[in-house]
Design a protein around this motif. Structure first.
Motif, PDB file in Angstrom:
ATOM      1  N   VAL A   1       0.845  -1.202   0.000  1.00 52.77           N
ATOM      2  CA  VAL A   1       0.000   0.000   0.000  1.00 52.77           C
ATOM      3  C   VAL A   1       0.877   1.247   0.000  1.00 52.77           C
ATOM      4  O   VAL A   1       0.612   2.220  -0.719  1.00 52.77           O
ATOM      5  N   LYS A   2       1.944   1.228   0.801  1.00 52.09           N
ATOM      6  CA  LYS A   2       2.856   2.383   0.847  1.00 52.09           C
ATOM      7  C   LYS A   2       3.551   2.582  -0.503  1.00 52.09           C
ATOM      8  O   LYS A   2       3.695   3.710  -0.976  1.00 52.09           O
ATOM      9  N   GLU A   3       3.993   1.475  -1.104  1.00 50.39           N
ATOM     10  CA  GLU A   3       4.693   1.581  -2.390  1.00 50.39           C
ATOM     11  C   GLU A   3       3.750   2.048  -3.491  1.00 50.39           C
ATOM     12  O   GLU A   3       4.161   2.748  -4.418  1.00 50.39           O
ATOM     13  N   ALA A   4       2.480   1.654  -3.402  1.00 43.06           N
ATOM     14  CA  ALA A   4       1.516   2.036  -4.435  1.00 43.06           C
ATOM     15  C   ALA A   4       1.402   3.550  -4.558  1.00 43.06           C
ATOM     16  O   ALA A   4       1.189   4.084  -5.662  1.00 43.06           O
ATOM     17  N   LEU A   5       1.553   4.248  -3.452  1.00 49.83           N
ATOM     18  CA  LEU A   5       1.418   5.705  -3.474  1.00 49.83           C
ATOM     19  C   LEU A   5       2.555   6.373  -4.243  1.00 49.83           C
ATOM     20  O   LEU A   5       2.445   7.538  -4.619  1.00 49.83           O
ATOM     21  N   ARG A   6       3.638   5.646  -4.477  1.00 51.79           N
ATOM     22  CA  ARG A   6       4.781   6.193  -5.232  1.00 51.79           C
ATOM     23  C   ARG A   6       4.688   5.871  -6.722  1.00 51.79           C
ATOM     24  O   ARG A   6       5.616   6.154  -7.471  1.00 51.79           O
ATOM     25  N   MET A   7       3.574   5.261  -7.130  1.00 53.98           N
ATOM     26  CA  MET A   7       3.452   4.780  -8.506  1.00 53.98           C
ATOM     27  C   MET A   7       2.457   5.595  -9.331  1.00 53.98           C
ATOM     28  O   MET A   7       1.910   5.108 -10.310  1.00 53.98           O
ATOM     29  N   ARG A   8       2.229   6.821  -8.935  1.00 55.02           N
ATOM     30  CA  ARG A   8       1.353   7.752  -9.639  1.00 55.02           C
ATOM     31  C   ARG A   8      -0.050   7.181  -9.877  1.00 55.02           C
ATOM     32  O   ARG A   8      -0.567   7.215 -11.007  1.00 55.02           O
ATOM     33  N   PRO A   9      -0.698   6.654  -8.841  1.00 54.94           N
ATOM     34  CA  PRO A   9      -2.033   6.087  -9.065  1.00 54.94           C
ATOM     35  C   PRO A   9      -3.112   7.153  -9.193  1.00 54.94           C
ATOM     36  O   PRO A   9      -3.054   8.199  -8.544  1.00 54.94           O
ATOM     37  N   SER A  10      -4.102   6.887 -10.034  1.00 57.71           N
ATOM     38  CA  SER A  10      -5.340   7.670 -10.020  1.00 57.71           C
ATOM     39  C   SER A  10      -6.327   7.018  -9.062  1.00 57.71           C
ATOM     40  O   SER A  10      -7.203   7.676  -8.515  1.00 57.71           O
ATOM     41  N   ARG A  11      -6.180   5.698  -8.906  1.00 66.17           N
ATOM     42  CA  ARG A  11      -7.003   4.913  -7.981  1.00 66.17           C
ATOM     43  C   ARG A  11      -6.118   3.846  -7.348  1.00 66.17           C
ATOM     44  O   ARG A  11      -5.190   3.345  -7.977  1.00 66.17           O
ATOM     45  N   ILE A  12      -6.474   3.459  -6.130  1.00 65.77           N
ATOM     46  CA  ILE A  12      -5.801   2.346  -5.474  1.00 65.77           C
ATOM     47  C   ILE A  12      -6.870   1.333  -5.066  1.00 65.77           C
ATOM     48  O   ILE A  12      -7.927   1.705  -4.547  1.00 65.77           O
ATOM     49  N   ILE A  13      -6.613   0.070  -5.354  1.00 68.26           N
ATOM     50  CA  ILE A  13      -7.541  -0.994  -4.989  1.00 68.26           C
ATOM     51  C   ILE A  13      -6.786  -2.020  -4.158  1.00 68.26           C
ATOM     52  O   ILE A  13      -5.765  -2.558  -4.607  1.00 68.26           O
ATOM     53  N   VAL A  14      -7.280  -2.296  -2.966  1.00 70.87           N
ATOM     54  CA  VAL A  14      -6.674  -3.296  -2.084  1.00 70.87           C
ATOM     55  C   VAL A  14      -7.614  -4.495  -2.027  1.00 70.87           C
ATOM     56  O   VAL A  14      -8.796  -4.351  -1.706  1.00 70.87           O
ATOM     57  N   GLY A  15      -7.077  -5.664  -2.359  1.00 67.47           N
ATOM     58  CA  GLY A  15      -7.920  -6.855  -2.433  1.00 67.47           C
ATOM     59  C   GLY A  15      -8.712  -7.105  -1.169  1.00 67.47           C
ATOM     60  O   GLY A  15      -9.920  -7.334  -1.217  1.00 67.47           O
ATOM     61  N   GLU A  16      -8.049  -7.069  -0.024  1.00 68.56           N
ATOM     62  CA  GLU A  16      -8.746  -7.262   1.243  1.00 68.56           C
ATOM     63  C   GLU A  16      -7.884  -6.719   2.376  1.00 68.56           C
ATOM     64  O   GLU A  16      -6.664  -6.931   2.386  1.00 68.56           O
ATOM     65  N   VAL A  17      -8.500  -5.980   3.292  1.00 60.35           N
ATOM     66  CA  VAL A  17      -7.771  -5.490   4.463  1.00 60.35           C
ATOM     67  C   VAL A  17      -8.119  -6.366   5.660  1.00 60.35           C
ATOM     68  O   VAL A  17      -9.290  -6.669   5.907  1.00 60.35           O
ATOM     69  N   ARG A  18      -7.080  -6.792   6.382  1.00 59.99           N
ATOM     70  CA  ARG A  18      -7.281  -7.636   7.562  1.00 59.99           C
ATOM     71  C   ARG A  18      -6.563  -7.096   8.783  1.00 59.99           C
ATOM     72  O   ARG A  18      -6.930  -7.408   9.908  1.00 59.99           O
ATOM     73  N   GLN A  19      -5.514  -6.292   8.547  1.00 63.55           N
ATOM     74  CA  GLN A  19      -4.665  -5.899   9.661  1.00 63.55           C
ATOM     75  C   GLN A  19      -4.280  -4.421   9.544  1.00 63.55           C
ATOM     76  O   GLN A  19      -5.085  -3.592   9.147  1.00 63.55           O
TER      77      GLN A  19
END
Length: 409
Positions: free
Chosen positions: A263-281
């Motif tokens: 999730v942290k690395e995704a923010l460095r990848m110029r996203p317009s949207r972020i999708i996380v399959g499932e949050v558990r922790q």
């Protein structure tokens, strides 16, 4: 498997070893080699008094399943009506068809179960052993494999294979399947295009990942989507999608990449949207912070209702550490989550959306206000009296939200 087929299987394995062919990369050559070997054996058996094969096509299929497929389980992989396969013990192999479980007639040995798991893991690069008794992996066909071994289990290896059965790619497909009403689908499409943050909740096998895929298909084509998952399952049908999955630790216990890091690395990848399959922790905290910063996103969570899903999003971030308090988390959830979809697997095997709720952004103490947009009434998903937040975003996206929600109410 008959003695004759076992004979041919041994011969075929030796031919494959000598030829250097890879069953995964040379399927046409392997199929031809098997058919030639079956024909050759059949000719020899006629004159040599050896056990006969019977139907040559069936014999070739049996050898192909064993050598290049998953042996006794291959027929369940080939059956498009079967959604999941699981093994509780070698003599108890189950499948799920239309959401209903069935005990099959397949009987394996403990060695066959281990061999099948080893074959399935070969392409993933993942492992299961005493130091790592759990494993999640994706098979080449997109199915998801989960294995647990003793001494975590009592005696036998437990194997679950969730097949990638494509039944819905878009929200309209969910309407056709009876998961959604057309009005609810039009509203969710508008919410996605408008950039609202969506939480999909439900139990195991409720269809959360399928819903996430269908919501992802409604994202405008020019946007860049970054996905984060434990194991690759999402198939977002857009042109600009970057997917990441977690990594197990090495034999030395190093190199693990958890979902929180993705999730942290995704923010460095110029996203317009972020999708996380499932949050558990604790990754839920990083996702909330990303959504709160103005980045649209979606994720799934295990919960029994829309309100319970919101409550869970308020508690999961507390796992990130003692310095994270509910005084920070609750208002962050209230301002970050916009729409909650709750769905369930019904007794008749159909997956249905049971409620769609809005989070207006207000909280009193530890209680977040939730407004009901759609809910089950007399077995039908009906429009209720709530309204979503961020009406201005709908308008900028070209939607008249009042008209969408009033239509067919």
């Amino acid at each position: 498997m008959s003695e004759a087929v076992r004979h041919v299987e041994v011969e075929v394995r030796e031919l494959i070893r000598r030829s250097g062919l890879d069953p995964a990369r040379h399927p046409v050559e392997i199929d031809r080699l098997i058919r030639d070997a079956v024909a050759d054996y059949d000719e020899r058996s006629v004159h040599g008094g050896m056990p006969t094969l019977g139907n040559l096509g069936d014999a070739a299929k049996a050898v192909l399943d064993t050598v290049a497929g998953y042996g006794p389980l291959q027929r369940y992989f080939d059956d498009p009506t079967i959604e999941e396969i699981w093994i509780n013990e070698p003599r108890k192999v189950f499948v799920a068809r239309g959401g209903i479980s069935e005990l099959t007639s397949t009987i394996l040995t403990a060695d066959e179960v281990r061999d099948l798991v080893e074959r399935m893991l070969r392409s993933s690069g993942r492992r299961v052993d005493l130091s790592s008794p759990f494993v999640d992996a994706m098979l080449p066909d997109g199915s998801r494999l989960h294995v647990v071994i003793p001494d975590i289990t009592h005696e036998h290896w437990h194997v679950n294979i969730r097949k990638f059965v494509v039944k819905a790619d878009h929200l309209d497909d969910l309407v056709r399947l009876g998961t959604l009403t057309r009005q609810a689908a039009r509203f969710l499409e508008a919410a996605v295009v408008a950039g609202l943050n969506i939480l999909v909740a439900g139990g195991t096998q409720a269809g959360k990942t399928t819903m996430l895929n269908c919501l992802g298909a409604a994202i405008p084509a020019k946007e860049r989507v970054v996905t984060c998952e434990e194991v690759f399952e999402l198939k977002i049908p857009l042109r600009d999608v970057a997917g990441m999955q977690c990594r197990q630790p090495s034999l030395e216990g190093t190199g693990e990449v958890p979902l929180r890091r993705l999730v942290k690395e995704a923010l460095r990848m110029r996203p317009s949207r972020i999708i996380v399959g499932e949050v558990r922790q604790a990754e839920s905290l990083d996702l909330l912070i990303a959504l709160n910063s103005g980045l649209p996103g979606m994720c799934t969570v295990h919960a029994n209702s829309a309100r319970e899903a919101v409550m869970k999003m308020c508690t999961l971030p507390l796992l990130a550490g003692d310095n994270v308090s509910s005084r920070f988390v609750v208002p962050t959830v209230a301002s970050s989550i916009d729409i909650v979809i709750h769905q369930a697997l019904e007794r008749d095997g159909v997956r249905r959306v049971r409620e769609i709720a809005a989070v207006p952004g207000r909280a009193e103490g530890d209680v977040i206000e939730v407004a009901d947009l759609f809910g089950m009434r007399d077995g039908v998903l009906r429009r209720l009296d709530g309204f979503p937040p961020h009406i201005d975003r709908f308008e900028r996206a070209g939607y008249d939200i009042a008209a969408l929600l009033v239509q067919a109410a």
